[in-house]
Write a protein that holds these residues in place. Structure first.
Motif, PDB file in Angstrom:
ATOM      1  N   ASN A   6      11.500  22.411   1.608  1.00 51.77           N
ATOM      2  CA  ASN A   6      13.056  21.830   1.545  1.00 51.77           C
ATOM      3  C   ASN A   6      13.376  21.097   2.855  1.00 51.77           C
ATOM      4  N   VAL A   7      13.901  20.012   2.526  1.00 52.09           N
ATOM      5  CA  VAL A   7      14.121  19.020   3.482  1.00 52.09           C
ATOM      6  C   VAL A   7      15.775  18.685   3.692  1.00 52.09           C
ATOM      7  N   ALA A   8      16.194  19.125   4.824  1.00 51.51           N
ATOM      8  CA  ALA A   8      17.398  18.766   5.214  1.00 51.51           C
ATOM      9  C   ALA A   8      17.458  17.077   5.758  1.00 51.51           C
ATOM     10  N   LEU A   9      18.112  16.386   4.968  1.00 52.07           N
ATOM     11  CA  LEU A   9      18.186  14.967   5.418  1.00 52.07           C
ATOM     12  C   LEU A   9      19.407  14.625   5.921  1.00 52.07           C
ATOM     13  N   GLY A  10      19.291  14.380   7.423  1.00 51.92           N
ATOM     14  CA  GLY A  10      20.501  13.874   8.219  1.00 51.92           C
ATOM     15  C   GLY A  10      20.607  12.228   7.982  1.00 51.92           C
ATOM     16  N   VAL A  11      21.861  11.765   7.805  1.00 52.96           N
ATOM     17  CA  VAL A  11      21.962  10.392   7.666  1.00 52.96           C
ATOM     18  C   VAL A  11      23.067   9.997   8.818  1.00 52.96           C
ATOM     19  N   THR A  12      22.805   8.893   9.698  1.00 53.07           N
ATOM     20  CA  THR A  12      23.718   8.600  10.668  1.00 53.07           C
ATOM     21  C   THR A  12      23.929   7.150  10.323  1.00 53.07           C
ATOM     22  N   GLY A  13      24.837   6.263  11.304  1.00 55.71           N
ATOM     23  CA  GLY A  13      25.453   5.279  10.991  1.00 55.71           C
ATOM     24  C   GLY A  13      24.756   3.896  11.351  1.00 55.71           C
ATOM     25  N   SER A  14      23.501   3.789  10.747  1.00 52.53           N
ATOM     26  CA  SER A  14      22.849   2.808  10.630  1.00 52.53           C
ATOM     27  C   SER A  14      23.072   1.944   9.545  1.00 52.53           C
ATOM     28  N   VAL A  34      16.057  18.555  -1.496  1.00 53.16           N
ATOM     29  CA  VAL A  34      16.588  17.668  -0.489  1.00 53.16           C
ATOM     30  C   VAL A  34      18.162  18.029  -0.195  1.00 53.16           C
ATOM     31  N   ARG A  35      18.593  18.196   0.855  1.00 51.53           N
ATOM     32  CA  ARG A  35      20.242  18.568   0.845  1.00 51.53           C
ATOM     33  C   ARG A  35      20.329  17.609   1.952  1.00 51.53           C
ATOM     34  N   GLY A  36      21.713  16.952   1.813  1.00 57.95           N
ATOM     35  CA  GLY A  36      22.051  15.783   2.775  1.00 57.95           C
ATOM     36  C   GLY A  36      23.196  16.509   3.714  1.00 57.95           C
ATOM     37  N   VAL A  37      22.957  15.687   5.166  1.00 53.28           N
ATOM     38  CA  VAL A  37      23.863  15.867   6.103  1.00 53.28           C
ATOM     39  C   VAL A  37      24.404  14.598   6.685  1.00 53.28           C
ATOM     40  N   MET A  38      25.490  14.243   6.742  1.00 54.86           N
ATOM     41  CA  MET A  38      25.940  13.049   7.144  1.00 54.86           C
ATOM     42  C   MET A  38      26.990  12.952   8.360  1.00 54.86           C
ATOM     43  N   THR A  39      26.876  12.108   9.077  1.00 55.25           N
ATOM     44  CA  THR A  39      27.900  11.849  10.018  1.00 55.25           C
ATOM     45  C   THR A  39      29.040  10.793   9.445  1.00 55.25           C
ATOM     46  N   LEU A  72      21.369  25.903   7.248  1.00 48.05           N
ATOM     47  CA  LEU A  72      20.543  24.854   6.857  1.00 48.05           C
ATOM     48  C   LEU A  72      18.954  24.933   7.968  1.00 48.05           C
ATOM     49  N   CYS A  73      19.284  24.987   9.074  1.00 43.38           N
ATOM     50  CA  CYS A  73      18.159  24.869  10.361  1.00 43.38           C
ATOM     51  C   CYS A  73      18.272  26.010  11.041  1.00 43.38           C
ATOM     52  N   GLY A  74      18.904  26.987  11.242  1.00 35.81           N
ATOM     53  CA  GLY A  74      18.654  28.096  11.914  1.00 35.81           C
ATOM     54  C   GLY A  74      17.824  29.101  11.861  1.00 35.81           C
ATOM     55  N   TYR A  75      17.597  30.132  12.471  1.00 35.85           N
ATOM     56  CA  TYR A  75      16.560  31.053  12.129  1.00 35.85           C
ATOM     57  C   TYR A  75      16.567  31.533  10.676  1.00 35.85           C
ATOM     58  N   ASP A  76      15.368  31.467   9.812  1.00 34.82           N
ATOM     59  CA  ASP A  76      15.398  31.674   8.474  1.00 34.82           C
ATOM     60  C   ASP A  76      16.274  30.832   7.909  1.00 34.82           C
ATOM     61  N   GLY A  77      16.525  29.644   8.135  1.00 36.23           N
ATOM     62  CA  GLY A  77      17.301  28.664   7.558  1.00 36.23           C
ATOM     63  C   GLY A  77      16.678  28.086   6.482  1.00 36.23           C
ATOM     64  N   TRP A  78      17.481  27.406   5.407  1.00 43.72           N
ATOM     65  CA  TRP A  78      16.889  26.818   4.127  1.00 43.72           C
ATOM     66  C   TRP A  78      15.902  25.750   4.485  1.00 43.72           C
ATOM     67  N   ALA A  79      16.122  24.915   5.469  1.00 47.65           N
ATOM     68  CA  ALA A  79      15.216  23.950   5.514  1.00 47.65           C
ATOM     69  C   ALA A  79      13.981  24.014   6.268  1.00 47.65           C
ATOM     70  N   ASP A  80      12.816  23.694   5.681  1.00 47.53           N
ATOM     71  CA  ASP A  80      11.416  23.546   6.273  1.00 47.53           C
ATOM     72  C   ASP A  80      11.435  22.324   7.380  1.00 47.53           C
ATOM     73  N   VAL A  81      12.244  21.485   7.188  1.00 49.78           N
ATOM     74  CA  VAL A  81      12.243  20.372   8.199  1.00 49.78           C
ATOM     75  C   VAL A  81      13.510  19.602   8.071  1.00 49.78           C
ATOM     76  N   LEU A  82      13.998  19.227   9.180  1.00 53.72           N
ATOM     77  CA  LEU A  82      15.150  18.258   9.263  1.00 53.72           C
ATOM     78  C   LEU A  82      14.657  16.999   9.637  1.00 53.72           C
ATOM     79  N   LEU A  83      14.825  16.151   8.617  1.00 55.28           N
ATOM     80  CA  LEU A  83      14.631  14.553   8.512  1.00 55.28           C
ATOM     81  C   LEU A  83      15.962  13.902   8.964  1.00 55.28           C
ATOM     82  N   ILE A  84      15.871  12.959   9.893  1.00 55.02           N
ATOM     83  CA  ILE A  84      17.130  12.012  10.375  1.00 55.02           C
ATOM     84  C   ILE A  84      16.533  10.719  10.226  1.00 55.02           C
ATOM     85  N   ALA A  85      17.078  10.178   9.132  1.00 54.77           N
ATOM     86  CA  ALA A  85      16.631   8.714   8.573  1.00 54.77           C
ATOM     87  C   ALA A  85      17.623   8.277   7.861  1.00 54.77           C
TER      88      ALA A  85
END
Length: 390
Positions: A6-14, A34-39, A72-85
């Protein structure tokens, strides 16, 4: 490569956020959910609906009473890894300072506290990437265990890394690393012997199998050296060679401190004296071929205890004959095991092979990437069994 991850995909303003849709597709093609997180800034470049379409999941654009960052990202959260890209300079600096003013940075702080693996792929203009504060922030965050995927420096920009590089680092961060701290050398592809400045003797090997093995070893934590006549790859230190002699010399040097060697290259069995000038066409010509040294025999002589994996390619299609030839090579060079296959798989994405060990034979049919994973797992088992216990 990412089956069940499970990948939490963080997307920032580039501006590199425009590549997010294809990156999300590639993560999913490799088996990830994959689940998206956006700024807010990212939403000005690519619409959240596009990320929702690419991930087939709702996108987090704000932190609400549902505490999405913890889910998503806490203890026992859904994500196995947080990817910020992609990750901007601004975002990297905020993560280093524990500033939580966007959904992405809040997820990062939560993931760091919960020991959820984080992978960051920076993207910005080159002067920003060279800023002392940005470099210090990257160094700080790396010391916390965060993995950075180095950008490609081109045209005055630190461009986001390739999808291949990002996926490999995500898989490495999310999975087990039984080869952590080990140095694996892999030879791959064809060699070429020059007849004259224009013509060569070579073979049909594509190098796909060797690259798959190198990638699989990297994902399992190894430091990988890839010796081949091919492109740079993000998951290995590449030593570019052409001839059999060059491959032997480069492999010998790389194996000085290696923990294992995978000899997957289709090394030319013969070489020829090279003409300094182009040989004119239209004339009858006889080439006198001379045998090249056997790489695995040379390395075995220099490193008697090094675990070596050999490859044996035959054209008969006769399985018992393939096993017999593989066992002959296995015993002659005291190999860990031999991968035997038929020449018909050269250049293809799928393969069938026999993993011939001293006491048994395992059959494999599927993708070369899958076979690379099987070989890497077997190498890890060999190295573990050879490690002294107290």
């Amino acid at each position: 490569m990412l089956e069940g991850v499970n990948v939490a995909l963080g997307v920032t303003g580039s501006i590199a956020a425009v590549k997010t849709v294809e990156l999300a597709h590639e993560l999913r093609r490799q088996g990830a959910a994959v689940r998206g997180v956006m700024t807010g800034s990212a939403g000005g470049i690519i619409h959240p609906w596009a990320v929702e379409f690419a991930t087939e999941n709702e996108v987090v654009t704000e932190i609400t009473g549902s505490v999405e960052h913890v889910e998503l990202c806490g203890y026992d959260g859904w994500a196995d890894v947080l990817l910020i890209a992609p990750a901007t300079a601004n975002t990297v600096g905020k993560i280093a300072s524990a500033v939580d003013d966007t959904p992405v940075t809040t997820c990062a702080t939560t993931a760091l506290g919960a020991d959820t693996p984080i992978v960051i792929a920076p993207a910005m203009h080159e002067p920003m990437y060279d800023h002392p504060g940005v470099l210090e922030a990257i160094e700080t965050v790396e010391e916390w265990g965060v993995e950075f995927v180095d950008p490609r420096i081109e045209e005055g920009k630190a461009k986001i890394a390739s999808e291949e590089a990002i996926v490999a680092d995500v898989a490495r961060a999310a999975g087990d690393r039984p080869l952590e701290g080990d140095h694996v050398v892999v030879t791959s592809g064809a060699t070429s012997e020059s007849i004259d400045p224009v013509r060569v003797i070579t073979n049909r090997s594509s190098g796909k199998m060797g690259r798959a093995v190198a990638n699989a070893c990297y994902v399992r934590g190894a430091d990988v050296t890839l010796v081949h006549d091919g492109p740079d790859v993000p998951y290995a230190d590449v030593r570019e060679v052409e001839s059999a002699d060059e491959m032997l010399a480069a492999t010998r040097a790389a194996c000085d401190d290696a923990d294992a060697l995978v000899s997957a290259a289709a090394i030319g069995d013969y070489t020829v004296e090279t003409s300094d000038e182009k040989i004119r066409s239209g004339q009858e010509l006889t080439l006198e071929l001379e045998p090249t040294p056997k790489l695995i025999d040379e390395i075995r002589s220099a490193r008697p205890d090094l675990p070596i994996v050999g490859f044996k390619t035959e054209t008969s299609g006769d399985e018992p004959a393939m096993i017999e030839q593989a066992r002959t090579t296995l015993e002659r060079a005291d190999l860990a095991f031999v991968v035997a296959n038929d020449a018909s798989v050269m250049g293809a994405d799928r393969t069938s092979a026999l993993l011939v060990h001293a006491g048994d034979v395992a059959r494999y049919e599927g993708s070369k990437a899958g076979l690379g994973s099987e070989i890497a797992a077997s190498i890890a088992a060999v190295l573990e069994s050879s490690t002294p216990t107290n």
